[in-house]
Design a protein around this motif. Structure first.
Motif, PDB file in Angstrom:
ATOM      1  N   GLY A 100       0.825  -1.203   0.000  1.00  0.00           N
ATOM      2  CA  GLY A 100       0.000   0.000   0.000  1.00  0.00           C
ATOM      3  C   GLY A 100       0.856   1.248   0.000  1.00  0.00           C
ATOM      4  O   GLY A 100       1.863   1.317   0.702  1.00  0.00           O
ATOM      5  N   GLN A 101       0.469   2.224  -0.804  1.00  0.00           N
ATOM      6  CA  GLN A 101       1.242   3.459  -0.927  1.00  0.00           C
ATOM      7  C   GLN A 101       1.335   4.196   0.400  1.00  0.00           C
ATOM      8  O   GLN A 101       2.391   4.700   0.765  1.00  0.00           O
ATOM      9  N   ALA A 102       0.249   4.230   1.159  1.00  0.00           N
ATOM     10  CA  ALA A 102       0.261   4.951   2.437  1.00  0.00           C
ATOM     11  C   ALA A 102       1.272   4.328   3.406  1.00  0.00           C
ATOM     12  O   ALA A 102       1.993   5.051   4.100  1.00  0.00           O
ATOM     13  N   ALA A 103       1.349   3.004   3.433  1.00  0.00           N
ATOM     14  CA  ALA A 103       2.292   2.328   4.333  1.00  0.00           C
ATOM     15  C   ALA A 103       3.731   2.632   3.944  1.00  0.00           C
ATOM     16  O   ALA A 103       4.574   2.899   4.806  1.00  0.00           O
ATOM     17  N   VAL A 104       4.013   2.606   2.650  1.00  0.00           N
ATOM     18  CA  VAL A 104       5.374   2.890   2.177  1.00  0.00           C
ATOM     19  C   VAL A 104       5.743   4.342   2.471  1.00  0.00           C
ATOM     20  O   VAL A 104       6.835   4.627   2.983  1.00  0.00           O
ATOM     21  N   GLU A 105       4.833   5.259   2.167  1.00  0.00           N
ATOM     22  CA  GLU A 105       5.117   6.679   2.418  1.00  0.00           C
ATOM     23  C   GLU A 105       5.288   6.957   3.911  1.00  0.00           C
ATOM     24  O   GLU A 105       6.126   7.770   4.294  1.00  0.00           O
ATOM     25  N   LYS A 106       4.542   6.264   4.762  1.00  0.00           N
ATOM     26  CA  LYS A 106       4.698   6.426   6.218  1.00  0.00           C
ATOM     27  C   LYS A 106       6.086   5.962   6.652  1.00  0.00           C
ATOM     28  O   LYS A 106       6.753   6.614   7.454  1.00  0.00           O
TER      29      LYS A 106
END
Length: 117
Positions: free
Chosen positions: A28-34
């Motif tokens: 998930g993009q949100a997990a990677v960006e976090k």
């Protein structure tokens, strides 16, 4: 070419992520960006080393990202997701020593500039 963050904190560590960039957002993009934000907050200088095999049918530099916004289809360059990150695209593994030395030189320059600034 290495693109760079706008760092506001001193950088004390260097971390390489080596990937072919396929499924980089599998979790998930949100997990990677976090995770990336957490690393930056911890003064870790992240460098994405993207292995791009010239024998592949589609280079990472030619790939598109498709998203749906409402009823519209939006097409963006795949590499646009890396515009705010440090990265190097490696198409020939023989150039790895030179690329890594360039990255290290830039990292040392940045660390010295933050220390002196």
């Amino acid at each position: 070419e290495l693109s760079s963050y706008g760092w506001s904190l001193p950088v004390s560590q260097l971390f390489f992520i080596i990937s072919d960039s396929d499924n980089i957002y599998q979790e998930g993009q949100a997990a990677v960006e976090k995770w990336v934000r957490s690393a930056v907050d911890a003064n870790i200088f992240l460098v994405f080393v993207i292995l791009d095999n010239p024998q592949k049918a589609h280079s990472v530099l030619d790939q598109k990202k498709i998203t749906f916004v409402g009823n519209e289809v939006r097409t963006d360059e795949y590499m646009d997701r890396f515009t705010d990150k440090n990265y190097v695209v490696l198409r020939d593994t023989n150039t790895l020593p030179q690329k890594l030395s360039d990255i290290l030189r830039q990292w040392f320059e940045m660390v010295n500039a933050k220390r002196d600034g």
